[in-house]
Design a protein around this motif. Structure first.
Motif, PDB file in Angstrom:
ATOM      1  N   LEU A 172      52.255  -5.838  27.666  1.00  0.00           N
ATOM      2  CA  LEU A 172      50.954  -5.351  27.197  1.00  0.00           C
ATOM      3  C   LEU A 172      50.897  -3.841  27.364  1.00  0.00           C
ATOM      4  CD1 LEU A 172      48.170  -6.453  26.135  1.00  0.00           C
ATOM      5  CD2 LEU A 172      47.341  -6.176  28.473  1.00  0.00           C
ATOM      6  N   ARG A 173      50.355  -3.171  26.347  1.00  0.00           N
ATOM      7  CA  ARG A 173      50.234  -1.717  26.406  1.00  0.00           C
ATOM      8  C   ARG A 173      48.772  -1.331  26.236  1.00  0.00           C
ATOM      9  NH1 ARG A 173      54.389  -2.851  22.958  1.00  0.00           N
ATOM     10  NH2 ARG A 173      53.058  -2.390  21.162  1.00  0.00           N
ATOM     11  N   PRO A 174      47.981  -1.402  27.314  1.00  0.00           N
ATOM     12  CA  PRO A 174      46.571  -1.004  27.196  1.00  0.00           C
ATOM     13  C   PRO A 174      46.496   0.488  26.911  1.00  0.00           C
ATOM     14  CG  PRO A 174      47.074  -1.943  29.381  1.00  0.00           C
ATOM     15  CD  PRO A 174      48.369  -1.698  28.694  1.00  0.00           C
ATOM     16  N   PRO A 175      45.421   0.943  26.299  1.00  0.00           N
ATOM     17  CA  PRO A 175      45.308   2.367  25.977  1.00  0.00           C
ATOM     18  C   PRO A 175      45.430   3.228  27.235  1.00  0.00           C
ATOM     19  CG  PRO A 175      43.284   1.169  25.405  1.00  0.00           C
ATOM     20  CD  PRO A 175      44.273   0.169  25.837  1.00  0.00           C
ATOM     21  N   THR A 176      46.248   4.279  27.165  1.00  0.00           N
ATOM     22  CA  THR A 176      46.474   5.105  28.353  1.00  0.00           C
ATOM     23  C   THR A 176      45.401   6.171  28.518  1.00  0.00           C
ATOM     24  OG1 THR A 176      47.937   6.411  26.964  1.00  0.00           O
ATOM     25  CG2 THR A 176      48.971   4.848  28.467  1.00  0.00           C
ATOM     26  N   ASP A 177      44.701   6.498  27.418  1.00  0.00           N
ATOM     27  CA  ASP A 177      43.701   7.557  27.520  1.00  0.00           C
ATOM     28  C   ASP A 177      42.366   7.000  28.011  1.00  0.00           C
ATOM     29  OD1 ASP A 177      43.271   6.039  25.314  1.00  0.00           O
ATOM     30  OD2 ASP A 177      42.339   7.672  24.186  1.00  0.00           O
ATOM     31  N   ARG A 178      42.292   5.694  28.188  1.00  0.00           N
ATOM     32  CA  ARG A 178      41.033   5.111  28.594  1.00  0.00           C
ATOM     33  C   ARG A 178      41.294   4.294  29.849  1.00  0.00           C
ATOM     34  NH1 ARG A 178      39.110   0.502  26.102  1.00  0.00           N
ATOM     35  NH2 ARG A 178      37.073  -0.120  26.877  1.00  0.00           N
ATOM     36  N   ILE A 179      40.702   4.718  30.951  1.00  0.00           N
ATOM     37  CA  ILE A 179      40.940   4.026  32.219  1.00  0.00           C
ATOM     38  C   ILE A 179      39.846   3.003  32.449  1.00  0.00           C
ATOM     39  CG2 ILE A 179      41.001   4.338  34.720  1.00  0.00           C
ATOM     40  CD1 ILE A 179      42.100   7.296  33.603  1.00  0.00           C
ATOM     41  N   VAL A 180      40.244   1.753  32.523  1.00  0.00           N
ATOM     42  CA  VAL A 180      39.269   0.687  32.761  1.00  0.00           C
ATOM     43  C   VAL A 180      39.589   0.032  34.099  1.00  0.00           C
ATOM     44  CG1 VAL A 180      38.298  -1.471  31.896  1.00  0.00           C
ATOM     45  CG2 VAL A 180      39.072   0.270  30.288  1.00  0.00           C
ATOM     46  N   ARG A 181      38.626   0.039  35.009  1.00  0.00           N
ATOM     47  CA  ARG A 181      38.811  -0.638  36.301  1.00  0.00           C
ATOM     48  C   ARG A 181      37.629  -1.576  36.489  1.00  0.00           C
ATOM     49  NH1 ARG A 181      43.586   0.227  39.109  1.00  0.00           N
ATOM     50  NH2 ARG A 181      42.596   0.636  41.124  1.00  0.00           N
ATOM     51  N   THR A 182      37.909  -2.757  36.992  1.00  0.00           N
ATOM     52  CA  THR A 182      36.855  -3.752  37.171  1.00  0.00           C
ATOM     53  C   THR A 182      36.926  -4.333  38.572  1.00  0.00           C
ATOM     54  OG1 THR A 182      37.109  -4.350  34.851  1.00  0.00           O
ATOM     55  CG2 THR A 182      35.870  -5.875  36.196  1.00  0.00           C
ATOM     56  N   ARG A 183      35.774  -4.550  39.184  1.00  0.00           N
ATOM     57  CA  ARG A 183      35.731  -5.349  40.419  1.00  0.00           C
ATOM     58  C   ARG A 183      34.610  -6.357  40.321  1.00  0.00           C
ATOM     59  NH1 ARG A 183      36.412  -1.903  45.551  1.00  0.00           N
ATOM     60  NH2 ARG A 183      35.455  -3.702  46.563  1.00  0.00           N
ATOM     61  N   VAL A 184      34.730  -7.391  41.106  1.00  0.00           N
ATOM     62  CA  VAL A 184      33.757  -8.464  41.056  1.00  0.00           C
ATOM     63  C   VAL A 184      33.248  -8.759  42.462  1.00  0.00           C
ATOM     64  CG1 VAL A 184      33.379 -10.887  40.419  1.00  0.00           C
ATOM     65  CG2 VAL A 184      34.909  -9.481  39.052  1.00  0.00           C
ATOM     66  N   LEU A 185      31.950  -8.912  42.597  1.00  0.00           N
ATOM     67  CA  LEU A 185      31.345  -9.434  43.831  1.00  0.00           C
ATOM     68  C   LEU A 185      30.842 -10.834  43.523  1.00  0.00           C
ATOM     69  CD1 LEU A 185      28.939  -6.594  45.087  1.00  0.00           C
ATOM     70  CD2 LEU A 185      31.369  -6.914  45.565  1.00  0.00           C
ATOM     71  N   THR A 232      42.174   7.013  37.790  1.00  0.00           N
ATOM     72  CA  THR A 232      41.933   5.746  38.480  1.00  0.00           C
ATOM     73  C   THR A 232      41.286   6.000  39.837  1.00  0.00           C
ATOM     74  OG1 THR A 232      44.194   5.827  39.288  1.00  0.00           O
ATOM     75  CG2 THR A 232      43.784   4.422  37.383  1.00  0.00           C
ATOM     76  N   GLN A 233      41.666   7.123  40.500  1.00  0.00           N
ATOM     77  CA  GLN A 233      41.048   7.458  41.790  1.00  0.00           C
ATOM     78  C   GLN A 233      39.547   7.619  41.619  1.00  0.00           C
ATOM     79  OE1 GLN A 233      43.714   8.837  40.542  1.00  0.00           O
ATOM     80  NE2 GLN A 233      45.333   8.435  42.050  1.00  0.00           N
ATOM     81  N   GLN A 234      39.169   8.368  40.566  1.00  0.00           N
ATOM     82  CA  GLN A 234      37.747   8.596  40.317  1.00  0.00           C
ATOM     83  C   GLN A 234      37.048   7.274  40.014  1.00  0.00           C
ATOM     84  OE1 GLN A 234      36.127  11.591  40.639  1.00  0.00           O
ATOM     85  NE2 GLN A 234      34.338  10.246  40.478  1.00  0.00           N
ATOM     86  N   ALA A 235      37.702   6.432  39.213  1.00  0.00           N
ATOM     87  CA  ALA A 235      37.116   5.140  38.847  1.00  0.00           C
ATOM     88  C   ALA A 235      36.877   4.301  40.100  1.00  0.00           C
ATOM     89  CB  ALA A 235      38.038   4.407  37.872  1.00  0.00           C
ATOM     90  N   ASP A 236      37.888   4.257  40.973  1.00  0.00           N
ATOM     91  CA  ASP A 236      37.744   3.460  42.205  1.00  0.00           C
ATOM     92  C   ASP A 236      36.630   4.016  43.075  1.00  0.00           C
ATOM     93  OD1 ASP A 236      39.705   1.744  41.432  1.00  0.00           O
ATOM     94  OD2 ASP A 236      41.310   2.760  42.533  1.00  0.00           O
ATOM     95  N   LYS A 237      36.537   5.357  43.125  1.00  0.00           N
ATOM     96  CA  LYS A 237      35.479   5.980  43.926  1.00  0.00           C
ATOM     97  C   LYS A 237      34.106   5.629  43.364  1.00  0.00           C
ATOM     98  CE  LYS A 237      34.616  10.473  45.394  1.00  0.00           C
ATOM     99  NZ  LYS A 237      34.848  11.921  45.204  1.00  0.00           N
ATOM    100  N   ASP A 238      33.989   5.708  42.044  1.00  0.00           N
ATOM    101  CA  ASP A 238      32.725   5.358  41.394  1.00  0.00           C
ATOM    102  C   ASP A 238      32.340   3.908  41.696  1.00  0.00           C
ATOM    103  OD1 ASP A 238      32.778   7.883  40.346  1.00  0.00           O
ATOM    104  OD2 ASP A 238      33.266   7.277  38.286  1.00  0.00           O
ATOM    105  N   ILE A 239      33.331   3.041  41.605  1.00  0.00           N
ATOM    106  CA  ILE A 239      33.056   1.618  41.828  1.00  0.00           C
ATOM    107  C   ILE A 239      32.681   1.374  43.290  1.00  0.00           C
ATOM    108  CG2 ILE A 239      34.105  -0.681  41.875  1.00  0.00           C
ATOM    109  CD1 ILE A 239      35.568   0.011  39.324  1.00  0.00           C
TER     110      ILE A 239
END
Lengths: 427, 427
Positions: A172-185, A232-239
């Motif tokens: 799978l080659r997800p778009p590299t210019d778009r960082i998607v991070r998801t977490r679930v509670l 991804t660091q910023q995304a994780d921090k935001d999350i």
């Protein structure tokens, strides 16, 4: 190689278009694609018709980057996916000797010869590769069409899911210019609209991270998705920041800060504290035990239990006083309490959950309508907790609500939390 | 007016394409259409994107006679079905004063004023008619496109279903010259490809009635569909002839000549002969009990049972000899037999099924690999039947195979059939 920005899922089979079977693969694949940063934009389902299948493949290849086909890879003459992909690609079907050896080996490992019919499963479009299936005879396929990747997976979810995971981890080659991070509670104890009310503007659709909820018989999952972070660091921090927020607001409703299902969360707590659990089920008929033992390693905490479906079983096997049933009925506080304490005594476990209720559609009365369920929790070191619930919905839904709510009660006790478990119980 | 020979169902919504919600409307509509003699050939789901929705409508109108659209009729800015139909038809949206009055009345009847946002729900494509919704604010739409009828219904099943029924009773035109009739047989005991081999040319795709198979952990369903008969009488006669054929070939593998699931088929046999059943489950942990009690009315035959997950529970609750476990292990012929006979004795049922095995992924050994399952059947009036199986697949699959196979063994005994239950066990 072009990126997989968008995807479509094509499900094959008369049993789906004719409504004999419910398609759950498309939902599962969509969730996984979203988690991986690929956007699913269309689902399609066509019957076992060569032209319609190949037509759908051709059309979808023009609109998305990745077409995932499920079903139609079996050995019978109504399994047409192989031929339809070949037609869409404009190539012939060829026999793949490696695939054939794998199918033969699969049968040999069961001490049998491959039936001649299964030989057809070793065929693939000349320009396609086959994908290994460790859980069945149908190999998958992957191929490049003009502008899109096509992968074909078998219909049974237990075969489809691991094959998709294996493929996506490599190809799978997800778009590299778009960082998607998801977490679930995961939460239990309040309904979806209660939680939406508590979260207020945190759930606005134009925020990033975006917060969304999905509810499933009492369990409300909260997904936090970051799509606009620069790293991804910023995304994780935001999350992380959002999760701290959610923790403040939802507090004890949260039972897991990951994707852990309720049975697994209960078992983890029991195992880590060296405690054990038994169950006594009437209206759920084994559902709670089944959910607990679906978790590998459950035997480290779950002793087992009883399905006391008849009144005789309640009396002879768990020691419910016949007079209790006569006076209050099997669906009563008194019976639920004796089921839990009787099960605790006989199993010598640290906790015992009991469930007795009216799952319907028949058997209800004005005093005890369908959906009335008493749940008991007896523990070696605490007084019994017995509660009455009124769940709404079908027989299946009422039983699932009951099993989940029993686990919710035990989870409250294990976490030392006091609180109602009402929410939209029976929603 | 042209007939509605074929239909397609188009579901609208991000929550569906992103996998947040499972689409059950398409299955329900397909079943109803089949019952009414209209053949659904395609399901499609697109996200809340004006162009994709109108493109899908235009495309489906070219391939089928009836396009049923669900969802996207709400009051928010991502509800685009009205605009998409207008675009597909090449007409403008106009406000329908009657629809507006109905929406206002709906709110008034709840003691509220209509929120301004809901006014948009009174708009319809100029050439469309609106369909009354008695259970919500969203009116439906019906329109004629070139060659096809389009109807649009709201997404919530409680609104969609009655609106469909109302529409179909007045406006559906099933083909008068083409009669579609379907029947299903259920088999257990042979794999799908074995059955395909036995049926041979009966499964050819150009035959009428058309015969197809689908497999689900041991149960192979056989569908017989007549599409070319000149009358329903002829269709039923054709199907009866095929079924007589299938009966000759498959004989004792057939456990139901209708759509009956295995647990229900077992319970019907027990209830009609006044017999009762108990279960003792180890590796399935309650799954068999859960499957039996998912059938409403199970209490007429199912007494209940034990989940003897720990060895202690096997010994103290069902009376397995500790030496048996020490000598042969809990996964052994001897243990399965004692579980079944112990359960029979204690439950006083007529039959008792036991299951003990290694569901994995851990716990296997060379002598007893993951998937090894012993199933016992003890009966008041027959000697015990204990068999060993080796199922392949995931933990879930192995457990489901075990529960189904246990029911398959009981069904053989109840029907007085001798035979292997191998098929593609573990497929």
């Amino acid at each position: 190689m072009p990126e997989h920005q968008t995807a479509a899922i094509l499900s094959i089979g008369d049993e789906l278009t004719l409504g004999q079977k419910l398609d759950t693969n498309s939902q599962w694949l969509s969730r996984r694609l979203m988690d991986l940063g690929v956007q699913p934009v269309e689902h399609a389902t066509v019957d076992d018709d060569l032209e319609r299948i190949s037509g759908a493949i051709t059309r979808l290849c023009e609109v998305v980057d990745l077409v995932i086909v499920t079903g139609g890879l079996g050995p019978t003459s109504d399994d047409l996916t192989r031929a339809a992909v070949a037609r869409a690609l404009g190539v012939d079907l060829v026999e793949d000797p490696r695939a054939l050896r794998m199918i033969e080996a699969w049968y040999r490992s069961r001490g049998r010869d491959m039936p001649p019919a299964n030989r057809v499963q070793a065929f693939r479009p000349a320009s396609a590769r086959f994908l290994v299936n460790r859980n069945g005879t149908a190999p998958g396929l992957s191929a490049m069409a003009t502008g899109a990747t096509i992968i074909c997976l078998p219909g049974p979810p237990s075969e489809m899911r691991p094959m998709f995971e294996r493929w996506q981890s490599r190809r799978l080659r997800p778009p590299t210019d778009r960082i998607v991070r998801t977490r679930v509670l995961q939460t239990f104890g309040a309904g979806e609209s209660n939680i939406a009310g508590m979260l207020g503007s945190l759930m606005d659709r134009d925020r990033d991270p975006l917060i969304g909820t999905t509810a499933s018989t009492g369990v409300v999952s909260i997904r936090i998705r970051s799509e606009k972070a620069s790293s991804t660091q910023q995304a994780d921090k935001d999350i992380d920041r959002e999760i701290a927020h959610l923790r403040d607001i939802l507090g004890p409703l949260i039972y897991s800060e990951s994707d852990t299902p309720l049975p697994e969360a209960i078992l983890q707590r029991l195992i880590s504290t060296g405690q054990s659990l038994a169950t006594v089920e009437s209206c759920t008929g084994g559902l709670l035990g089944q959910m607990l033992t679906a978790v590998s390693g459950a035997s480290d905490a779950y002793a087992g239990g009883w399905v006391t479906y008849s009144n005789a079983m309640k009396q002879t096997q768990v020691g419910v006083d016949p007079q209790i049933i006569e006076r209050f009925g099997a669906v009563s506080r008194e019976c639920a309490e004796q089921l839990a304490s009787g099960g605790l005594l006989r199993s010598e476990a640290d906790h015992c959950l009991s469930i007795t209720g009216i799952a319907g559609p028949g058997g209800g009365s004005e005093a005890k309508p369908v959906g009335t369920v008493w749940i008991g929790l007896a523990s070696a070191d605490a007084s019994p907790d017995v509660r009455r619930f009124l769940f709404k919905g079908s027989r299946d839904q009422i039983r699932l609500w009951a099993a989940n709510t029993a686990m919710g009660m035990l989870r409250q006790r294990l976490d030392g939390i006091e609180g109602e478990l009402l929410g939209e119980a029976g929603r």
